[in-house]
Write a protein that holds these residues in place. Structure first.
Motif, mmCIF file in Angstrom:
data_model
loop_
_atom_site.group_PDB
_atom_site.id
_atom_site.type_symbol
_atom_site.label_atom_id
_atom_site.label_comp_id
_atom_site.label_asym_id
_atom_site.label_seq_id
_atom_site.Cartn_x
_atom_site.Cartn_y
_atom_site.Cartn_z
ATOM 1 N N THR A 25 7.422 -0.373 7.758
ATOM 2 C CA THR A 25 6.398 0.097 8.711
ATOM 3 C C THR A 25 5.283 0.842 7.971
ATOM 4 O O THR A 25 4.099 0.523 8.142
ATOM 5 C CB THR A 25 7.040 1.035 9.757
ATOM 6 O OG1 THR A 25 8.167 0.352 10.318
ATOM 7 C CG2 THR A 25 6.071 1.398 10.858
ATOM 8 N N ALA A 26 5.663 1.806 7.124
ATOM 9 C CA ALA A 26 4.655 2.634 6.451
ATOM 10 C C ALA A 26 3.806 1.790 5.503
ATOM 11 O O ALA A 26 2.570 1.891 5.519
ATOM 12 C CB ALA A 26 5.344 3.765 5.688
ATOM 13 N N LEU A 27 4.437 0.945 4.688
ATOM 14 C CA LEU A 27 3.663 0.169 3.714
ATOM 15 C C LEU A 27 2.808 -0.906 4.382
ATOM 16 O O LEU A 27 1.696 -1.191 3.937
ATOM 17 C CB LEU A 27 4.593 -0.465 2.667
ATOM 18 C CG LEU A 27 5.244 0.521 1.680
ATOM 19 C CD1 LEU A 27 6.094 -0.230 0.657
ATOM 20 C CD2 LEU A 27 4.222 1.387 0.966
ATOM 21 N N THR A 28 3.299 -1.480 5.487
ATOM 22 C CA THR A 28 2.499 -2.484 6.205
ATOM 23 C C THR A 28 1.261 -1.830 6.814
ATOM 24 O O THR A 28 0.149 -2.367 6.696
ATOM 25 C CB THR A 28 3.345 -3.164 7.304
ATOM 26 O OG1 THR A 28 4.520 -3.680 6.698
ATOM 27 C CG2 THR A 28 2.593 -4.297 7.978
ATOM 28 N N LEU A 29 1.448 -0.666 7.423
ATOM 29 C CA LEU A 29 0.301 0.034 8.014
ATOM 30 C C LEU A 29 -0.723 0.372 6.940
ATOM 31 O O LEU A 29 -1.931 0.193 7.124
ATOM 32 C CB LEU A 29 0.773 1.312 8.730
ATOM 33 C CG LEU A 29 1.502 1.094 10.064
ATOM 34 C CD1 LEU A 29 2.032 2.428 10.610
ATOM 35 C CD2 LEU A 29 0.578 0.456 11.100
ATOM 36 N N PHE A 30 -0.244 0.849 5.793
ATOM 37 C CA PHE A 30 -1.155 1.211 4.709
ATOM 38 C C PHE A 30 -1.910 -0.022 4.196
ATOM 39 O O PHE A 30 -3.112 0.031 3.947
ATOM 40 C CB PHE A 30 -0.392 1.879 3.558
ATOM 41 C CG PHE A 30 -1.275 2.228 2.393
ATOM 42 C CD1 PHE A 30 -2.149 3.312 2.465
ATOM 43 C CD2 PHE A 30 -1.262 1.475 1.238
ATOM 44 C CE1 PHE A 30 -2.986 3.632 1.405
ATOM 45 C CE2 PHE A 30 -2.095 1.787 0.171
ATOM 46 C CZ PHE A 30 -2.957 2.866 0.249
ATOM 47 N N THR A 31 -1.187 -1.135 4.062
ATOM 48 C CA THR A 31 -1.824 -2.366 3.570
ATOM 49 C C THR A 31 -2.913 -2.821 4.543
ATOM 50 O O THR A 31 -4.033 -3.146 4.132
ATOM 51 C CB THR A 31 -0.765 -3.481 3.405
ATOM 52 O OG1 THR A 31 0.262 -2.975 2.552
ATOM 53 C CG2 THR A 31 -1.354 -4.737 2.790
ATOM 54 N N PHE A 32 -2.611 -2.814 5.839
ATOM 55 C CA PHE A 32 -3.611 -3.231 6.828
ATOM 56 C C PHE A 32 -4.813 -2.289 6.830
ATOM 57 O O PHE A 32 -5.955 -2.727 6.950
ATOM 58 C CB PHE A 32 -2.987 -3.348 8.228
ATOM 59 C CG PHE A 32 -2.276 -4.653 8.433
ATOM 60 C CD1 PHE A 32 -2.987 -5.856 8.479
ATOM 61 C CD2 PHE A 32 -0.895 -4.708 8.556
ATOM 62 C CE1 PHE A 32 -2.340 -7.074 8.640
ATOM 63 C CE2 PHE A 32 -0.232 -5.922 8.729
ATOM 64 C CZ PHE A 32 -0.955 -7.096 8.767
ATOM 65 N N TYR A 33 -4.537 -1.003 6.681
ATOM 66 C CA TYR A 33 -5.633 -0.032 6.655
ATOM 67 C C TYR A 33 -6.537 -0.295 5.447
ATOM 68 O O TYR A 33 -7.764 -0.312 5.571
ATOM 69 C CB TYR A 33 -5.082 1.400 6.612
ATOM 70 C CG TYR A 33 -6.153 2.444 6.786
ATOM 71 C CD1 TYR A 33 -6.622 2.790 8.049
ATOM 72 C CD2 TYR A 33 -6.731 3.061 5.678
ATOM 73 C CE1 TYR A 33 -7.631 3.719 8.213
ATOM 74 C CE2 TYR A 33 -7.735 4.003 5.834
ATOM 75 C CZ TYR A 33 -8.173 4.330 7.103
ATOM 76 O OH TYR A 33 -9.180 5.256 7.260
ATOM 77 N N SER A 34 -5.913 -0.547 4.280
ATOM 78 C CA SER A 34 -6.691 -0.822 3.059
ATOM 79 C C SER A 34 -7.507 -2.092 3.224
ATOM 80 O O SER A 34 -8.679 -2.147 2.826
ATOM 81 C CB SER A 34 -5.762 -0.982 1.844
ATOM 82 O OG SER A 34 -4.969 0.147 1.701
#
Lengths: 258, 260
Positions: A25-34
């Motif tokens: 969840t955390a890494l997917t959100l960060f990737t989408f944000y980037s």
């Protein structure tokens, strides 16, 4: 009961899939944000507040102007910190477990769910994961990024009309630079390069100083995962904060001014 | 898996704990339930030894010191590698307790596995090559990193939990975390002149199979930070010798200068 004992007790009670789901969840959100920053935010780079404070979002630092209107300046920078995190020894553990279930966790029932067949498992001996071995080069690039982030944070404390001010935004950028510094300089590759590669510190002049540096980096390295997550959240938080200030949804309070 | 049930003789008033122990050999087996009198501070090995002494004398279990020093009583409790002598029964209050043998090694009988593969790996590691004949003078600052891997009691729980061995059965091509700790203690020894990166990358070591998911560190009863202090430093040494393009170029230039 110590914090470690409490954490261990909680971990034992949680089902094995709780950790992987949290990380996915955390890494997917960060990737989408980037990706959103890179592909849809080509303008939001520099901003001067009405108080004369110059800000640059950490996603765009150091600022390299884009020759094309549609291309975000972040493109020229973000590959370094993203590459640094993607090849980081801590994140490797996190994504091998959470995304690839290789293995998803350590217990027997979790390991039985590992999808890869024994004959197809090659670990980090073959592409793509063999390229994780260039981690130290992303570390070199990250030193430049962290240095610029620290400079940007300090510059944000000097308004264009002179004097010194401490706006909340500059404090957030400074904390972000410190957290990224703790993450970058606690890197396993840096630990190796600064002294881990040596077998004998007493055999040459300056070995004692290198040993002290190695021990300092080792202390940071012992909490590498904590620095990794703290800096990941801080960089996103700093970017969101500055976007809200730029959009004039919130104001940037000056904490004190001389 | 099927299970059968046995009750130990216990006074009516005494509390009991139900323990499931794997019974079988290389051909197959099953979990068997036993009720054992609960004693304060009891460890899983106590319960297993009670079963052996009072209910099922043919139960096979390997143990020696019962003080977490010899590393003999490695097994699995609820699917997690544990020293049976260091695992308290009351940690599992309200849970089912299932005791099984280490899954990464061939089963001999019940809780006893054949761990001799580990000794073959140990023999394959390039040996300690001192720069001068012992005894030699060494300084604390140069040997302090060697204390941690030398705490290893060779219980092989790290080998058991490692998915490269446990799930992918890379025994012929992978040394495993226990031996990376051993190699670290040799590689970082100030008097050693040996080189083991070739063994680690090209040879029996197979360190590239390790994807540093840290299960070995999680299960180590001696709290050796195997991943961060042994495996990753060795991986970095392999990177320096095999993957770093700048170092590769420097070696080429130096080699040309030396007429190699």
């Amino acid at each position: 009961m110590s914090l470690a004992a409490i954490t261990s007790a909680i971990n034992r009670r949680l089902p094995w899939w709780a950790g992987p789901i949290a990380i996915v969840t955390a890494l997917t959100l960060f990737t989408f944000y980037s990706l959103w920053v890179v592909f849809f935010q080509s303008h939001a780079a520099t901003y001067q507040t009405p108080e004369g404070i110059n800000y640059l979002s950490p996603f765009y630092s150091p600022y390299i102007p884009s020759p094309w209107e549609w291309l975000s300046p972040a493109v020229f920078i973000l590959w370094i910190p993203l590459g640094f995190r993607a090849t980081c020894y801590y994140y490797r553990k996190a994504y091998y477990r959470a995304f690839f279930w290789d293995p998803p966790a350590c217990s027997d029932d979790a390991q039985r769910k590992e999808p890869r067949e024994p004959e197809s498992y090659r670990g980090e001996r073959a592409a793509p994961w063999i390229f994780n071995n260039i981690h130290r080069y992303f570390f070199y690039g990250s030193i430049i990024i962290v240095t610029f982030l620290a400079i940007e944070a300090v510059l944000a404390m000097f308004p264009v009309d002179g004097g010194f001010a401490l706006p909340l935004g500059a404090l957030i950028l400074l904390i972000n630079a410190i957290l990224l510094g703790g993450y970058t300089f606690g890197c396993h590759s840096f630990r190796h390069l600064i002294g881990g590669r040596l077998d004998c510190y007493s055999c040459f002049k300056g070995g004692g100083a290198l040993r002290k540096l190695y021990k300092g980096v080792s202390k940071l390295n012992a909490r590498h995962a904590t620095w990794a997550w703290a800096s990941l959240f801080s960089v996103v938080f700093a970017d969101i904060y500055l976007r809200l200030v730029i959009a004039q949804i919130i104001s940037d309070p000056i904490l004190f001014r001389i | 898996m099927e299970s059968s049930q046995h009750r130990g003789a216990s006074p009516e008033t005494q509390k009991t704990v139900r323990i499931n122990i794997y019974r079988g050999d290389a051909e197959g087996g099953e979990f068997v339930e036993y009720d054992v009198p609960l004693v304060e501070g009891m460890v899983v090995l106590d319960a297993v030894l009670y079963v052996q002494a009072h209910i099922s004398p043919d139960l096979a279990v390997r143990w020696n010191c019962k003080a977490a020093h010899c590393g003999s009583c490695g097994g699995e409790v609820n699917g997690r590698p544990k020293l049976l002598c260091k695992t308290r029964v009351d940690d599992y209050e309200g849970e089912e307790i299932r005791v099984s043998p280490m899954r990464a090694f061939p089963l001999i009988k019940d809780l006893v596995t054949d761990v001799s593969w580990n000794y073959e790996v140990a023999r394959s590691i390039p040996e300690f090559k001192p720069a001068e004949k012992a005894p030699f003078t060494m300084y604390e600052e140069d040997v302090e990193r060697l204390y941690e891997p030398k705490r290893c009691i060779e219980c092989f729980l790290c080998q058991d939990v490692c998915h490269v061995l446990r799930s992918h059965h890379k025994h012929p091509a992978f040394a495993g975390p226990r031996f990376f700790a051993k190699i670290q203690s040799l590689e970082m020894h100030p008097m050693d002149t040996g080189h083991r990166t070739e063994y680690l990358k090209e040879g029996r070591g197979g360190i590239g199979f390790c994807n540093i998911t840290k299960c070995c560190t999680e299960v180590c009863p001696e709290h050796i930070n195997i991943t961060d202090n042994s495996i990753i430093p060795l991986k970095e040494r392999v990177v320096g010798d095999y993957y770093d393009p700048a170092k590769w170029l420097m070696r080429k230039i130096r080699g040309r200068r030396n007429g190699e």
